[in-house]
Design a protein around this motif. Structure first.
Motif, mmCIF file in Angstrom:
data_model
loop_
_atom_site.group_PDB
_atom_site.id
_atom_site.type_symbol
_atom_site.label_atom_id
_atom_site.label_comp_id
_atom_site.label_asym_id
_atom_site.label_seq_id
_atom_site.Cartn_x
_atom_site.Cartn_y
_atom_site.Cartn_z
ATOM 1 N N UNK A 1 0.808 -1.224 0.000
ATOM 2 C CA UNK A 1 0.000 0.000 0.000
ATOM 3 C C UNK A 1 0.843 1.276 0.000
ATOM 4 N N UNK A 2 1.855 1.307 -0.826
ATOM 5 C CA UNK A 2 2.745 2.457 -0.921
ATOM 6 C C UNK A 2 1.973 3.691 -1.390
ATOM 7 N N UNK B 1 4.316 11.206 3.010
ATOM 8 C CA UNK B 1 3.460 11.386 1.837
ATOM 9 C C UNK B 1 1.984 11.224 2.216
ATOM 10 N N UNK B 2 1.697 10.226 3.024
ATOM 11 C CA UNK B 2 0.317 9.983 3.454
ATOM 12 C C UNK B 2 -0.184 11.118 4.333
ATOM 13 N N UNK B 3 0.646 11.557 5.256
ATOM 14 C CA UNK B 3 0.220 12.598 6.185
ATOM 15 C C UNK B 3 0.008 13.945 5.483
ATOM 16 N N UNK C 1 4.525 7.176 -5.171
ATOM 17 C CA UNK C 1 5.333 5.977 -5.404
ATOM 18 C C UNK C 1 4.492 4.706 -5.429
ATOM 19 N N UNK C 2 3.213 4.840 -5.668
ATOM 20 C CA UNK C 2 2.326 3.678 -5.715
ATOM 21 C C UNK C 2 2.890 2.620 -6.668
ATOM 22 N N UNK C 3 2.890 1.371 -6.194
ATOM 23 C CA UNK C 3 3.407 0.273 -7.003
ATOM 24 C C UNK C 3 4.817 -0.145 -6.631
ATOM 25 N N UNK C 4 5.545 0.717 -5.929
ATOM 26 C CA UNK C 4 6.869 0.345 -5.447
ATOM 27 C C UNK C 4 6.748 -0.218 -4.029
ATOM 28 N N UNK C 5 7.858 -0.516 -3.408
ATOM 29 C CA UNK C 5 7.854 -1.109 -2.075
ATOM 30 C C UNK C 5 7.630 -0.045 -1.010
ATOM 31 N N UNK C 6 6.911 -0.419 0.026
ATOM 32 C CA UNK C 6 6.571 0.526 1.084
ATOM 33 C C UNK C 6 7.429 0.266 2.316
#
Length: 279
Positions: free
Chosen positions: A230-231, A247-249, A235-240
């Motif tokens: 759930x990156x 980024x989320x905050x 960077x969606x799709x890469x490793x989290x």
């Protein structure tokens, strides 16, 4: 460690107040890659993510979570059988649940029972009975030992609430990676939930999640990675990894029209309340 592993760069943003990643799996390698634990913790600390809840989702990872939390003062543990794991135990499910209860009481750094719950996306109808029984046992374990309950819910909103209503929710419980809309958020909040938002809240197609975030009281919001999954964007799709929480905050602060530092401080307080105090 080089970025060829698929891990994005460390964000430039350093959070103005420390926060807790309340749900991560630092033991799980994804696509054959994993950061060494010490490096994952150091990268996270460099951007202000200073504490962690390491979550077990089967017996080996639950044992690992207990051991890791004893070794790292920044970390507490949650132990459970993931709902997709529960049907795999067959006739040995009760023995596995007994082991989870033993691990939940192994030492005081095990603060939570999770992630448990229901998942009707990956497990078909044949697994529903085992999932439901396992979920009920986890609720019982959390209540008996005064642990926080962390719930995994995928395509099972109504069924999760039915179990909680029939069993009675623990004093402290978290909807891990909240995945519902504003109406479901209200239903969970009415029952005393904390809502934990992951990188999914940054996705373009996640308007329902952002609406849920907007209606949640400020003292009921948590943040997580569910790393290595759930990156967040971009960077969606890469490793989290926990160091990507800024980024989320940033998106969470924008959705709520909140100052980032104020939001971080509130989430830090909320996480301590949700997991039974500071560590």
């Amino acid at each position: 460690m080089s970025e060829r592993s698929g891990f994005p760069p460390v964000p430039d943003l350093v959070l103005p107040h420390p926060v807790v990643d309340n749900h991560c799996h630092l033991d799980i390698a994804r696509d054959g890659a994993a950061l060494p634990v010490e490096e994952a913790l150091a990268r996270a600390a460099s951007v202000g993510v200073t504490r962690f809840v390491q979550v077990g989702c089967d017996l080996p990872s639950a044992r690992w979570a207990v051991e890791a939390s004893a070794e790292h003062p920044q970390m507490i543990a949650a132990v459970a059988l993931h709902p997709n794991d529960a049907p795999l135990h067959g006739a040995d499910l009760e023995a596995a649940l007994d082991e989870i209860e033993r691990l939940a009481t192994a030492h005081d750094r095990v603060r939570a029972v999770g992630e448990t719950g229901l998942d009707f996306f990956r497990t078909g109808p044949d697994g529903v009975a085992a999932q439901t029984h396992s979920f009920r046992r986890h609720v019982e374990i959390a209540k008996r030992h005064d642990k926080t309950l962390q719930i995994h819910d995928r395509d099972a909103h109504d069924a999760v609430l039915e179990v909680l209503d029939s069993e009675g929710a623990p004093d402290r419980w978290v909807m891990h990676c909240f995945s519902g809309d504003a109406d479901f958020a209200r239903a969970c909040l009415d029952r005393g939930a904390y809502l934990s938002f992951a990188g999914t809240v940054t996705f373009k197609n996640a308007a329902d999640l952002r609406e849920a975030l907007a209606v949640a009281p400020r003292d009921r919001i948590l943040v997580e990675t569910d790393a290595p999954f759930l990156t967040p964007a971009p960077h969606r799709g890469r490793l989290n990894s926990p160091y990507l929480i800024p980024h989320t905050l940033q998106v969470m602060a924008e959705v709520r029209g909140a100052d980032l530092g104020t939001l971080c401080a509130q989430i830090d307080r909320n996480t301590e309340a949700a997991f039974g105090g500071a560590w």
